[in-house]
Design an enzyme around this catalytic site. Structure first.
Site, PDB file in Angstrom:
ATOM      1  N   SER A  70       0.861  -1.180   0.000  1.00 46.87           N
ATOM      2  CA  SER A  70       0.000   0.000   0.000  1.00 46.87           C
ATOM      3  C   SER A  70       0.898   1.232   0.000  1.00 46.87           C
ATOM      4  CB  SER A  70      -0.945  -0.033   1.206  1.00 46.87           C
ATOM      5  OG  SER A  70      -1.842   1.062   1.185  1.00 46.87           O
TER       6      SER A  70
ATOM      7  N   HIS B 276      -2.341  -0.743  -3.399  1.00 39.98           N
ATOM      8  CA  HIS B 276      -3.396   0.224  -3.084  1.00 39.98           C
ATOM      9  C   HIS B 276      -2.876   1.635  -3.345  1.00 39.98           C
ATOM     10  CE1 HIS B 276      -5.028  -2.780   0.132  1.00 39.98           C
ATOM     11  NE2 HIS B 276      -5.408  -3.095  -1.083  1.00 39.98           N
TER      12      HIS B 276
ATOM     13  N   ASP C 277      -4.972  -4.712   5.616  1.00 40.52           N
ATOM     14  CA  ASP C 277      -5.322  -5.595   4.507  1.00 40.52           C
ATOM     15  C   ASP C 277      -4.128  -6.498   4.218  1.00 40.52           C
ATOM     16  OD1 ASP C 277      -6.758  -6.735   2.448  1.00 40.52           O
ATOM     17  OD2 ASP C 277      -6.167  -5.235   0.971  1.00 40.52           O
TER      18      ASP C 277
END
Length: 333
Positions: free
Chosen positions: A14, A41, A134
């Protein structure tokens, strides 16, 4: 020549992930027996092509945005497209527009779980720098299926939340600096002993739900126990799922949240509700004050006093709501 991979490497990152991914692909040699899949992400638009271009500048391995039905070939790097889940099947890629997990689509957990179910002990998960959590549930799925779990050392990660969440909630096989991950991958694929560990039925069911997109309430109640919470996205009842003590919440339409994500969303929901209440109360106070002024001009002083009193009471409540909102914002910083 057989171009089917012996292993699949799934990578999640991310914040700070673009640089980390570039450093990682440099370490993967040509002729590798693995196919590599990436979820990063950043943005819902455009990141797939940009990431593919940036990665291709650092490796001789072919890099491409994954497409539905695309065959999986060893020595290729596949990037999840914007706003879609990348699902790894045996020999083929599925791209679906299912519900977000942990507020993300593509979701690292969805990709990791699908790879664990499809390739079992030959799935290798890597979590790099990133915020929130996540990837933790997906890494647990890889571990339960006998795969290999590798985490970038949180002490050197630009954003340590994601790798730290993994090592806090489970035992990983390797927690190493980014520069050592390539050596670890080479060693795992060269020496790993395949034991024939069966795929847990609940993971098969979750992978099936993600791929088919539409599911039934009975499917989620079979996976966990009904909670007292409702889905922040669709209002459906959430079922609580436990992965070795790591709790997640899933609704029957497919939305999935970790406890941290659910807490964040509930906090945002409270704040949004308070702002709406604040607007309505200020409108009512202004209307009462306007009525009072008009009544004074008409000589209706008794009625005007009552309306002014009610406007002043609302002013007190408005001040308290503002105090709650601003205190909440300060606590979250």
């Amino acid at each position: 020549m057989d171009d089917q991979p012996q292993y699949v490497i799934v990578v999640g990152a991310s914040a700070g992930g673009l640089k980390a991914l570039q450093e990682l692909v440099v370490q993967i040699q040509e002729g590798t027996e693995a196919a590599i899949f990436v979820v990063l992400h950043l943005s819902k638009r455009g990141i797939g092509e940009l990431l593919t271009y940036r990665l291709q500048q650092h490796t001789q391995l072919p890099c491409q945005v994954a497409a539905d039905g695309m065959p999986i070939r060893k020595g290729h790097v596949y990037v999840a497209p914007p706003d879609h889940h990348l699902i790894v099947k045996q020999g083929i890629i599925r791209i679906v527009n299912g519900a977000a997990e942990n507020r993300w689509r593509p979701s690292i957990d969805v990709m990791f779980r699908s790879a664990a179910v499809a390739y079992g002990e030959r799935a290798i998960g890597i979590i790099l720098t990133g915020m929130l959590d996540d990837g933790t549930a997906g890494m647990l799925a890889i571990s339960r299926c006998g795969g290999t779990c590798i985490v970038q050392d949180p002490n050197e990660a630009e954003y340590p939340d994601m790798p730290l969440s993994v090592v806090t909630n489970m035992e990983v096989d390797y927690c190493v600096p980014l520069t050592q991950i390539g050596f670890v991958l080479y060693n795992v694929m060269k020496t790993k002993e395949i034991k024939g560990i069966p795929i847990p039925p609940d993971l098969r069911k979750e992978a099936e739900i993600a791929e088919k997109v539409v599911t039934k309430i009975e499917d989620t109640t079979q996976l966990g126990t009904q909670s007292t919470y409702v889905c922040p996205d669709c209002g459906g009842v959430l079922s609580e799922l436990k992965d070795d003590g790591f709790s997640r919440y899933r609704c029957h339409t497919g939305h999935v949240f970790t406890e941290g994500d659910l807490l964040t969303l509930k906090t945002e929901e409270i704040e949004s509700t308070l702002w709406v209440a604040l607007r309505i109360m200020e409108e009512k106070r202004n209307l009462l004050a306007k009525l009072a002024e008009e009544e004074i001009r008409k000589g209706l002083n008794i009625i005007a006093i009552e309306h002014r009193r009610r406007a002043d009471e609302l002013g007190v409540h408005i001040s308290k709501i503002k105090e709650v909102i601003f205190r909440s914002a300060t606590d979250d910083e």
